[in-house]
Motif scaffolding. Structure first.
Motif, PDB file in Angstrom:
ATOM      1  N   UNK A   8      71.048  37.362 108.549  1.00  0.00           N
ATOM      2  CA  UNK A   8      69.673  37.492 109.000  1.00  0.00           C
ATOM      3  C   UNK A   8      68.756  37.954 107.865  1.00  0.00           C
ATOM      4  N   UNK A   9      67.485  37.616 108.001  1.00  0.00           N
ATOM      5  CA  UNK A   9      66.450  38.090 107.083  1.00  0.00           C
ATOM      6  C   UNK A   9      65.108  37.948 107.788  1.00  0.00           C
ATOM      7  N   UNK A  10      64.599  39.051 108.293  1.00  0.00           N
ATOM      8  CA  UNK A  10      63.364  39.013 109.066  1.00  0.00           C
ATOM      9  C   UNK A  10      62.175  38.563 108.224  1.00  0.00           C
TER      10      UNK A  10
ATOM     11  N   UNK B  66      75.637  29.154  94.073  1.00  0.00           N
ATOM     12  CA  UNK B  66      74.573  28.274  93.581  1.00  0.00           C
ATOM     13  C   UNK B  66      73.297  29.096  93.399  1.00  0.00           C
ATOM     14  N   UNK B  67      72.377  28.553  92.640  1.00  0.00           N
ATOM     15  CA  UNK B  67      71.098  29.238  92.450  1.00  0.00           C
ATOM     16  C   UNK B  67      70.406  29.443  93.790  1.00  0.00           C
ATOM     17  N   UNK B  68      69.765  30.595  93.929  1.00  0.00           N
ATOM     18  CA  UNK B  68      69.110  30.923  95.190  1.00  0.00           C
ATOM     19  C   UNK B  68      67.876  31.764  94.932  1.00  0.00           C
ATOM     20  N   UNK B  69      66.878  31.599  95.781  1.00  0.00           N
ATOM     21  CA  UNK B  69      65.652  32.380  95.661  1.00  0.00           C
ATOM     22  C   UNK B  69      65.903  33.869  95.888  1.00  0.00           C
ATOM     23  N   UNK B  70      66.979  34.187  96.585  1.00  0.00           N
ATOM     24  CA  UNK B  70      67.296  35.594  96.837  1.00  0.00           C
ATOM     25  C   UNK B  70      67.716  36.322  95.563  1.00  0.00           C
TER      26      UNK B  70
ATOM     27  N   UNK C 150      75.140  31.987  98.639  1.00  0.00           N
ATOM     28  CA  UNK C 150      74.218  31.711  97.537  1.00  0.00           C
ATOM     29  C   UNK C 150      73.855  30.256  97.439  1.00  0.00           C
ATOM     30  N   UNK C 151      72.638  29.925  97.887  1.00  0.00           N
ATOM     31  CA  UNK C 151      72.175  28.547  97.799  1.00  0.00           C
ATOM     32  C   UNK C 151      72.902  27.600  98.726  1.00  0.00           C
TER      33      UNK C 151
ATOM     34  N   UNK D  89      84.987  29.502 104.492  1.00  0.00           N
ATOM     35  CA  UNK D  89      83.732  29.300 105.189  1.00  0.00           C
ATOM     36  C   UNK D  89      82.552  29.558 104.279  1.00  0.00           C
ATOM     37  N   UNK D  90      81.366  29.509 104.862  1.00  0.00           N
ATOM     38  CA  UNK D  90      80.141  29.708 104.102  1.00  0.00           C
ATOM     39  C   UNK D  90      79.249  30.720 104.822  1.00  0.00           C
ATOM     40  N   UNK D  91      78.359  31.324 104.065  1.00  0.00           N
ATOM     41  CA  UNK D  91      77.320  32.183 104.621  1.00  0.00           C
ATOM     42  C   UNK D  91      75.978  31.527 104.366  1.00  0.00           C
ATOM     43  N   UNK D  92      75.159  31.430 105.391  1.00  0.00           N
ATOM     44  CA  UNK D  92      73.835  30.829 105.245  1.00  0.00           C
ATOM     45  C   UNK D  92      72.781  31.772 105.787  1.00  0.00           C
ATOM     46  N   UNK D  93      71.690  31.850 105.052  1.00  0.00           N
ATOM     47  CA  UNK D  93      70.576  32.676 105.477  1.00  0.00           C
ATOM     48  C   UNK D  93      69.337  31.808 105.690  1.00  0.00           C
ATOM     49  N   UNK D  94      68.714  31.372 104.604  1.00  0.00           N
ATOM     50  CA  UNK D  94      67.460  30.620 104.712  1.00  0.00           C
ATOM     51  C   UNK D  94      67.620  29.364 105.556  1.00  0.00           C
TER      52      UNK D  94
END
Length: 215
Positions: A6-8, A142-146, A173-174, A190-195
């Motif tokens: 999550x990211x509010x 991968x490159x990420x805005x975070x 990450x990305x 597995x993967x983690x996704x935010x955006x």
């Protein structure tokens, strides 16, 4: 497998829009939702944890708290994700002990249903597994805005971590659908996704590509 992060700050429209997005994600049955929001004051994080638990419980989706172990104990939410320094501190290990590779699940982690750790090196991965981590998050791949301006560690790094430990490794990450596929091919569980999930109108379409859970 897929964990939603999550990211509010990615949500415009206030808290109710945020929680509606959390419900969309939870309804799609990811393998877990990590309530990140690490910049929150504890009292505010607790409010979010209560609300997210209600949502996740309604859909049978595991909720994982980020760092706020006291809140987890208070609310009896027994899944916890930690940074390496906090994990090491909770385990009671000094910095030099990581190099000596202490073996055995630290006593403090035995009361938690699940404990995950973010790792950034092979040594950290080995240490975390030996001290009782149930899963690792390795990144950023991968490159990420975070992590603006910080070089990505890449798929070779991910492959090394996956080949080193036996517990599940999630790539972060990305991550999008294509990068997620590449991470899985490199050995990630597995993967983690935010955006990708927080900003999507249809997060379920993404989640169903990676979720390890049955309907």
């Amino acid at each position: 497998m897929i964990y939603a992060i999550t990211n509010r700050k990615l949500i415009s429209g206030g808290e109710e829009v945020y929680f509606k997005q959390i419900e969309k994600i939870a309804a799609a049955k990811p393998d877990g939702i990590i309530l990140r929001e690490k910049d929150m004051a504890p009292e505010d994080y607790e409010v979010y944890a209560k609300r997210c638990r209600e949502i996740c419980d309604a859909w049978g989706t595991p909720l994982i708290l980020n760092h706020f172990r006291e809140i987890g104990e208070k609310l009896d939410i027994r899944r916890l994700h930690l940074s390496m320094p906090v994990f090491q501190q909770m385990a009671g290990d000094a910095d030099e002990m990581m190099e000596s590779n202490p073996v055995g699940k630290a006593e403090i982690f035995k009361k938690w249903k699940q404990v995950g750790v973010s790792v950034h090196s092979r040594e950290e991965a080995v240490y975390a597994e030996r001290r009782g981590a149930d899963y690792l998050i390795a990144g950023h791949i991968f490159l990420t805005d975070c992590k603006k301006g910080v070089p990505a560690r890449g798929l070779d790094f991910l492959k090394e971590i996956c080949e080193t430990v036996e517990i599940p490794v999630f790539a972060i990450g990305g991550m999008n659908v294509e990068h997620g596929r590449m991470a899985m091919e490199a050995g990630a569980s597995g993967v983690c996704m935010m955006s990708e999930l927080m900003e999507s109108d249809a997060p379920g379409e993404i989640i169903k590509r990676f979720s390890g859970r049955s309907e």
